[in-house]
Write an enzyme that holds these catalytic residues in place. Sequence first.
Site, mmCIF file in Angstrom:
data_model
loop_
_atom_site.group_PDB
_atom_site.id
_atom_site.type_symbol
_atom_site.label_atom_id
_atom_site.label_comp_id
_atom_site.label_asym_id
_atom_site.label_seq_id
_atom_site.Cartn_x
_atom_site.Cartn_y
_atom_site.Cartn_z
ATOM 1 N N HIS A 59 42.724 4.495 25.391
ATOM 2 C CA HIS A 59 43.950 3.740 25.069
ATOM 3 C C HIS A 59 44.487 4.146 23.697
ATOM 4 O O HIS A 59 44.092 3.585 22.673
ATOM 5 C CB HIS A 59 43.629 2.243 25.087
ATOM 6 C CG HIS A 59 44.832 1.360 25.073
ATOM 7 N ND1 HIS A 59 44.835 0.106 25.638
ATOM 8 C CD2 HIS A 59 46.078 1.519 24.548
ATOM 9 C CE1 HIS A 59 46.009 -0.457 25.470
ATOM 10 N NE2 HIS A 59 46.787 0.399 24.799
ATOM 11 N N ASP A 94 43.439 1.251 21.106
ATOM 12 C CA ASP A 94 44.865 0.895 21.120
ATOM 13 C C ASP A 94 45.562 1.417 19.864
ATOM 14 O O ASP A 94 46.383 0.731 19.255
ATOM 15 C CB ASP A 94 45.046 -0.615 21.256
ATOM 16 C CG ASP A 94 46.493 -1.011 21.575
ATOM 17 O OD1 ASP A 94 47.289 -0.126 21.942
ATOM 18 O OD2 ASP A 94 46.828 -2.203 21.424
ATOM 19 N N HIS A 116 42.945 -4.354 26.304
ATOM 20 C CA HIS A 116 42.771 -5.151 25.068
ATOM 21 C C HIS A 116 42.669 -6.672 25.292
ATOM 22 O O HIS A 116 43.527 -7.442 24.884
ATOM 23 C CB HIS A 116 43.860 -4.852 24.052
ATOM 24 C CG HIS A 116 45.250 -4.687 24.600
ATOM 25 N ND1 HIS A 116 45.844 -5.566 25.478
ATOM 26 C CD2 HIS A 116 46.171 -3.712 24.377
ATOM 27 C CE1 HIS A 116 47.065 -5.150 25.763
ATOM 28 N NE2 HIS A 116 47.280 -4.024 25.102
ATOM 29 N N ASN A 154 49.735 -6.652 19.212
ATOM 30 C CA ASN A 154 49.944 -7.310 20.495
ATOM 31 C C ASN A 154 48.917 -6.796 21.510
ATOM 32 O O ASN A 154 48.966 -5.621 21.871
ATOM 33 C CB ASN A 154 51.365 -7.024 20.993
ATOM 34 C CG ASN A 154 51.705 -7.800 22.248
ATOM 35 O OD1 ASN A 154 51.011 -8.738 22.622
ATOM 36 N ND2 ASN A 154 52.784 -7.404 22.911
ATOM 37 N N ASN A 181 54.352 5.055 27.076
ATOM 38 C CA ASN A 181 55.539 4.484 26.427
ATOM 39 C C ASN A 181 56.125 5.463 25.409
ATOM 40 O O ASN A 181 56.111 5.233 24.200
ATOM 41 C CB ASN A 181 55.238 3.119 25.805
ATOM 42 C CG ASN A 181 54.073 3.125 24.859
ATOM 43 O OD1 ASN A 181 53.260 4.044 24.843
ATOM 44 N ND2 ASN A 181 53.986 2.081 24.046
ATOM 45 N N GLY A 201 51.534 -3.453 16.237
ATOM 46 C CA GLY A 201 50.651 -2.307 16.379
ATOM 47 C C GLY A 201 49.808 -2.026 15.157
ATOM 48 O O GLY A 201 50.192 -2.315 14.018
#
Length: 428
Positions: free
Chosen positions: A59, A304, A231, A277, A93, A323
């Site tokens: 991730h 993440d 997450h 998030n 993304n 982030g």
Amino acid sequence: MSTLLKNGLVYIDGELHEEDLLIAGTKIKAIGFGLEADQPDEIIDLKGKLVAPGLVDIHEHYREPGFTYKETIKTGSAGAARGGFTTVCTMPNVDPVPDDVETFKKQVELNQKSSLVHLYQYAAITKDLTSDEVVDMEGLKEAGAFAFSNDGKGIQQAGTMYDAMKLAAKVGLPICEHVQDDSLYHKGVMNAGKRAEELGLPGILGVSESAQVARDLILAQETGVHYHVCHVSTKESVELVRLAKEYGINVTAEAAPHHLLLNEEDINGNNGYYKMNPPLRSVEDQAALIDGLLDGTIDLIATDHAPHSLEEKAGDMRKAAFGIIGNETAFACLYTKFVKSGAMDLELLLDLMSYQPAKLFGLDAGVLAPGKEADIAVFDLDHVETINEDDYLSKGRNTPFTGEEVYGMTALTFVSGKLVYKNKHLAD
């Protein structure tokens, strides 16, 4: 080219062994003693440093194409190598979103051209990450997709998720979901609770995550898909995953380092570096995540890694981007917090960050053995290093861990036998 790594503590099949390791070309040739007889081109005396399988991160966000002011594939993968990661999975993304076969193939070509580490690419679940039109999963699998995710966007319609799960189950690939019910999200910026009230900031309800986890687990049971929860951050989500596993639902889950290391009480003010998030949750949520790792409810750790520009993270949390970066510091921070304190075995931490993610997602990684690709991370467990912003290889600086003193920073990283990172502080 052959390289002998001497006097290391080698992690093999869940155990630590004082052995040497010989790299020949792109492969591991041998592990054991007396390997100097092969007359290697280079001998590196590791002086007891840990020799581990290259870490696997399922991730990360590399922002290219479309947002290269935040990160590029080259800088993101350089940061990963610095953190000991040799295999990374990147989220879709970016712009354009890899939601069709042609765009996906172009993304893979860009990844292969620019990355210092092995890079696997997620395909989107739905067109443009926000629509209810499920992508051509069969075509994307043929193009090289290993999994599907709309990370950053929760799928709001149950019918859309049901259709996506049926198709993913048919092609035999996982659905990896950012669980977020927007109707319960309320445009918050940190965990809803006492700390948010103290700071006068809008809160994000934990139920915005757990309600969608509950919905998706029922759909996963119905469709038989491999459903992976990205997450996880709340104690309710952990308990739902635990219960689902008892019922035989094909579910896996990940925890991010920042949710394991921090909670909402650590937020030192209205500081954008603490905005992520899902958000940092309560002390109880943090404890549930740790318990979930220890008892096997949570299957792996994933960073993440989400870089942003300094301007996007500066100032008020209401305006800052969500982030946190993490691929350069994850192992060292977790080792220092949990292994050095005795809360977790080193073997378990390595398993959660290498073998487990590789096994669960069908990636050829996470194992040291003769004949395997020489994807190797060498960590220095004995010397302290201060996390210094000037040392970051990622473009991102958005982490509250800068300035922390940690053990277990990466000394050397090899990808397919090639030295791609050497720590100027620790390598010698």
